[in-house]
Design a protein around this motif. Structure first.
Motif, PDB file in Angstrom:
ATOM      1  N   SER A   1      65.107  57.492  45.803  1.00 60.11           N
ATOM      2  CA  SER A   1      63.913  56.869  45.250  1.00 60.11           C
ATOM      3  C   SER A   1      64.237  56.256  43.892  1.00 60.11           C
ATOM      4  O   SER A   1      64.999  56.831  43.109  1.00 60.11           O
ATOM      5  CB  SER A   1      62.792  57.902  45.090  1.00 60.11           C
ATOM      6  N   PRO A   2      63.652  55.095  43.586  1.00 60.20           N
ATOM      7  CA  PRO A   2      63.886  54.498  42.269  1.00 60.20           C
ATOM      8  C   PRO A   2      63.263  55.341  41.172  1.00 60.20           C
ATOM      9  O   PRO A   2      62.265  56.034  41.386  1.00 60.20           O
ATOM     10  CB  PRO A   2      63.199  53.129  42.394  1.00 60.20           C
ATOM     11  N   ARG A   3      63.888  55.314  39.976  1.00 65.90           N
ATOM     12  CA  ARG A   3      63.332  56.074  38.852  1.00 65.90           C
ATOM     13  C   ARG A   3      61.951  55.554  38.476  1.00 65.90           C
ATOM     14  O   ARG A   3      61.068  56.310  38.085  1.00 65.90           O
ATOM     15  CB  ARG A   3      64.265  55.981  37.646  1.00 65.90           C
ATOM     16  N   ALA A   4      61.772  54.223  38.526  1.00 70.23           N
ATOM     17  CA  ALA A   4      60.478  53.641  38.181  1.00 70.23           C
ATOM     18  C   ALA A   4      59.618  53.583  39.436  1.00 70.23           C
ATOM     19  O   ALA A   4      59.825  52.746  40.310  1.00 70.23           O
ATOM     20  CB  ALA A   4      60.666  52.239  37.605  1.00 70.23           C
ATOM     21  N   GLU A   5      58.691  54.498  39.528  1.00 69.43           N
ATOM     22  CA  GLU A   5      57.853  54.564  40.722  1.00 69.43           C
ATOM     23  C   GLU A   5      56.450  54.964  40.312  1.00 69.43           C
ATOM     24  O   GLU A   5      56.215  56.098  39.900  1.00 69.43           O
ATOM     25  CB  GLU A   5      58.432  55.550  41.742  1.00 69.43           C
TER      26      GLU A   5
ATOM     27  N   ARG B 190      59.721  58.445  28.710  1.00 67.72           N
ATOM     28  CA  ARG B 190      60.415  59.572  28.077  1.00 67.72           C
ATOM     29  C   ARG B 190      61.827  59.730  28.644  1.00 67.72           C
ATOM     30  O   ARG B 190      62.790  59.923  27.885  1.00 67.72           O
ATOM     31  CB  ARG B 190      59.612  60.858  28.271  1.00 67.72           C
ATOM     32  N   SER B 191      61.973  59.654  29.954  1.00 66.22           N
ATOM     33  CA  SER B 191      63.296  59.844  30.555  1.00 66.22           C
ATOM     34  C   SER B 191      64.228  58.686  30.220  1.00 66.22           C
ATOM     35  O   SER B 191      65.414  58.891  29.946  1.00 66.22           O
ATOM     36  CB  SER B 191      63.169  60.015  32.071  1.00 66.22           C
ATOM     37  N   GLU B 192      63.704  57.457  30.224  1.00 65.12           N
ATOM     38  CA  GLU B 192      64.544  56.306  29.883  1.00 65.12           C
ATOM     39  C   GLU B 192      64.950  56.340  28.416  1.00 65.12           C
ATOM     40  O   GLU B 192      66.089  56.022  28.064  1.00 65.12           O
ATOM     41  CB  GLU B 192      63.804  55.010  30.198  1.00 65.12           C
TER      42      GLU B 192
ATOM     43  N   ALA C  36      65.381  59.004  26.605  1.00 60.41           N
ATOM     44  CA  ALA C  36      66.420  60.024  26.469  1.00 60.41           C
ATOM     45  C   ALA C  36      67.763  59.501  26.954  1.00 60.41           C
ATOM     46  O   ALA C  36      68.813  59.795  26.342  1.00 60.41           O
ATOM     47  CB  ALA C  36      66.018  61.276  27.243  1.00 60.41           C
ATOM     48  N   ARG C  37      67.766  58.741  28.039  1.00 57.08           N
ATOM     49  CA  ARG C  37      69.031  58.177  28.542  1.00 57.08           C
ATOM     50  C   ARG C  37      69.652  57.232  27.534  1.00 57.08           C
ATOM     51  O   ARG C  37      70.866  57.228  27.319  1.00 57.08           O
ATOM     52  CB  ARG C  37      68.798  57.438  29.858  1.00 57.08           C
ATOM     53  N   MET C  38      68.825  56.369  26.908  1.00 56.23           N
ATOM     54  CA  MET C  38      69.349  55.396  25.958  1.00 56.23           C
ATOM     55  C   MET C  38      69.859  56.079  24.688  1.00 56.23           C
ATOM     56  O   MET C  38      70.899  55.712  24.147  1.00 56.23           O
ATOM     57  CB  MET C  38      68.278  54.369  25.606  1.00 56.23           C
ATOM     58  N   PHE C  39      69.132  57.089  24.197  1.00 52.93           N
ATOM     59  CA  PHE C  39      69.608  57.827  23.026  1.00 52.93           C
ATOM     60  C   PHE C  39      70.926  58.535  23.336  1.00 52.93           C
ATOM     61  O   PHE C  39      71.841  58.582  22.506  1.00 52.93           O
ATOM     62  CB  PHE C  39      68.566  58.860  22.572  1.00 52.93           C
ATOM     63  N   SER C  40      71.020  59.108  24.543  1.00 54.92           N
ATOM     64  CA  SER C  40      72.247  59.786  24.935  1.00 54.92           C
ATOM     65  C   SER C  40      73.425  58.816  24.955  1.00 54.92           C
ATOM     66  O   SER C  40      74.521  59.134  24.479  1.00 54.92           O
ATOM     67  CB  SER C  40      72.059  60.435  26.313  1.00 54.92           C
ATOM     68  N   ALA C  41      73.191  57.623  25.511  1.00 51.39           N
ATOM     69  CA  ALA C  41      74.257  56.616  25.561  1.00 51.39           C
ATOM     70  C   ALA C  41      74.674  56.207  24.156  1.00 51.39           C
ATOM     71  O   ALA C  41      75.870  56.084  23.851  1.00 51.39           O
ATOM     72  CB  ALA C  41      73.788  55.401  26.354  1.00 51.39           C
TER      73      ALA C  41
ATOM     74  N   ALA D  70      72.668  49.003  18.349  1.00 50.85           N
ATOM     75  CA  ALA D  70      71.350  48.791  17.743  1.00 50.85           C
ATOM     76  C   ALA D  70      70.307  48.522  18.824  1.00 50.85           C
ATOM     77  O   ALA D  70      69.163  48.998  18.737  1.00 50.85           O
ATOM     78  CB  ALA D  70      71.404  47.629  16.754  1.00 50.85           C
ATOM     79  N   TRP D  71      70.691  47.773  19.845  1.00 53.07           N
ATOM     80  CA  TRP D  71      69.764  47.501  20.946  1.00 53.07           C
ATOM     81  C   TRP D  71      69.370  48.799  21.649  1.00 53.07           C
ATOM     82  O   TRP D  71      68.186  49.034  21.919  1.00 53.07           O
ATOM     83  CB  TRP D  71      70.404  46.530  21.935  1.00 53.07           C
ATOM     84  N   LEU D  72      70.349  49.638  21.954  1.00 50.51           N
ATOM     85  CA  LEU D  72      70.066  50.897  22.637  1.00 50.51           C
ATOM     86  C   LEU D  72      69.117  51.772  21.814  1.00 50.51           C
ATOM     87  O   LEU D  72      68.148  52.326  22.347  1.00 50.51           O
ATOM     88  CB  LEU D  72      71.367  51.656  22.896  1.00 50.51           C
ATOM     89  N   VAL D  73      69.381  51.889  20.512  1.00 50.63           N
ATOM     90  CA  VAL D  73      68.541  52.735  19.667  1.00 50.63           C
ATOM     91  C   VAL D  73      67.157  52.122  19.496  1.00 50.63           C
ATOM     92  O   VAL D  73      66.142  52.823  19.517  1.00 50.63           O
ATOM     93  CB  VAL D  73      69.220  52.978  18.303  1.00 50.63           C
ATOM     94  N   GLY D  74      67.087  50.793  19.357  1.00 45.82           N
ATOM     95  CA  GLY D  74      65.789  50.142  19.233  1.00 45.82           C
ATOM     96  C   GLY D  74      64.945  50.295  20.488  1.00 45.82           C
ATOM     97  O   GLY D  74      63.741  50.596  20.412  1.00 45.82           O
ATOM     98  N   PHE D  75      65.556  50.089  21.637  1.00 47.22           N
ATOM     99  CA  PHE D  75      64.857  50.229  22.915  1.00 47.22           C
ATOM    100  C   PHE D  75      64.384  51.663  23.102  1.00 47.22           C
ATOM    101  O   PHE D  75      63.221  51.929  23.450  1.00 47.22           O
ATOM    102  CB  PHE D  75      65.791  49.801  24.044  1.00 47.22           C
ATOM    103  N   ALA D  76      65.291  52.614  22.847  1.00 39.61           N
ATOM    104  CA  ALA D  76      64.954  54.024  23.026  1.00 39.61           C
ATOM    105  C   ALA D  76      63.831  54.451  22.085  1.00 39.61           C
ATOM    106  O   ALA D  76      62.931  55.204  22.477  1.00 39.61           O
ATOM    107  CB  ALA D  76      66.195  54.882  22.780  1.00 39.61           C
ATOM    108  N   THR D  77      63.859  53.967  20.855  1.00 41.75           N
ATOM    109  CA  THR D  77      62.837  54.351  19.883  1.00 41.75           C
ATOM    110  C   THR D  77      61.483  53.780  20.260  1.00 41.75           C
ATOM    111  O   THR D  77      60.451  54.474  20.191  1.00 41.75           O
ATOM    112  CB  THR D  77      63.247  53.895  18.483  1.00 41.75           C
TER     113      THR D  77
END
Length: 322
Positions: free
Chosen positions: A2-6, A299-301, A303-308, A270-277
């Motif tokens: 299943s896709p994450r966005a559902e 919330r899950s997305e 967390a993924r971006m901050f982790s990356a 910077a993009w990853l942190v901006g998107f995640a924030t």
């Protein structure tokens, strides 16, 4: 898979009579069967239709009674697809409907299903298709007019992301890791600096597994153009890789895109942190009418971006989990 966005969608039968009448009038044949699709966050229908004469099409429709914002995204998708015309890389627009409250699109029905982007070969197909898409968009829309077409502007988007750091300082409950909170001003400045990038290209800006259809022959089709944006050439190549942002594969794969190499690590981090924030802030500030699963997805997305970002900044496993 299943896709994450559902989200939770209304079915075609729940659409107003005006939508049903429009569909029948356009197709010239009554609908005899429907197949509801999952994936994506629109509360409206996303339905494969089969008509009495055997014709198959895809319909998506939404109205302000379901969500006040989503109709504007459908209007943006109509503008983008009218601009692009037809091509095998996307589902062509057959007709559109807009009465001010309800907006509908009739699209080519693409045989296939969402791809499995955990598969290396399929991900390779996506990366190649994204490069092909970028070249085609440059050819068909060499000078996109943001205002005339109602498209998103990357510079406005990242400026809004930068403003979200003010909310982080104000709201302790925003799920942002400590390493970001400890340098809010610095990260805000880096994210705001993204607005200085040259923005000459039309971008899909919403490449995810649920916005892709893989045909039986293995080729991919980009669907859902409601986030169409004018921005830097590296945007879609980055988004195509985000399905594996939590995997070191992501870092290695950035080197296979000339546009991403040219953008550089500082820009991408910077993009990853901006998107995640931005996503994290909206988990506690957004009012999502008719979209009950969106907060958890944000919330899950986030967390993924901050982790990356933490991994790429070599901040250690504790920071990646924060």
């Amino acid at each position: 898979m299943s896709p994450r966005a559902e989200g939770v969608r209304a079915g075609y039968a729940e659409m107003p009579t005006a939508i049903h009448t429009w569909v029948t009038d356009v197709l010239g044949s009554p609908v005899v069967s429907t197949q509801e699709m999952t994936g994506g966050m629109s509360p409206g229908c996303a339905t494969r239709l089969r008509c009495a004469d055997g014709r198959r099409v895809f319909v998506k429709a939404v109205g302000t009674p379901l969500n006040p914002v989503t109709p504007s995204m459908f209007r943006r998708e109509i503008a983008a697809l009218n601009l692009l015309g037809s091509h095998p890389l996307w589902a062509g627009l057959l007709a559109s409907y807009d009465d001010g409250d309800w907006v509908g699109l009739l699209l080519e029905d693409v045989e296939g299903a969402n791809p499995d982007l955990a598969d290396d070969d399929t991900m390779g197909v996506l990366l190649d298709a994204t490069e092909d898409l970028g070249a085609l968009l440059r050819e068909r829309v060499p000078s996109p007019d943001v205002e005339a077409l109602g498209l998103l502007d990357f510079r406005d988007v990242v400026t809004n992301w930068a403003a979200s750091f003010d909310e982080v300082s104000r709201l302790e409950e925003v799920p942002v890791p400590r390493w970001v909170r400890d340098d809010l001003d610095g990260w805000q400045a880096r994210v705001a600096g993204l607005a200085a990038h040259d923005c000459p290209r039309l971008q899909h800006w919403d490449i995810r597994e649920d916005n892709l259809v893989q045909r039986p022959d293995g080729s991919l089709v980009f669907v859902d153009w409601g986030q169409a944006l004018v921005g830097p050439a590296w945007i879609d190549p980055l988004l195509a890789r985000l399905e594996r942002a939590e995997d070191p594969w992501f870092d290695t794969s950035l080197g296979s895109s000339p546009a991403l190499v040219a953008a550089g690590d500082d820009t991408l981090n910077a993009w990853l942190v901006g998107f995640a924030t931005m996503l994290a802030v909206r988990t506690v500030t957004a009012v999502d009418i008719g979209l009950p699963t969106l907060a958890a997805f944000r919330r899950s997305e986030s967390a993924r971006m901050f982790s990356a970002a933490a991994r790429r900044l070599d901040l250690g496993p504790r920071a990646a989990r924060a």
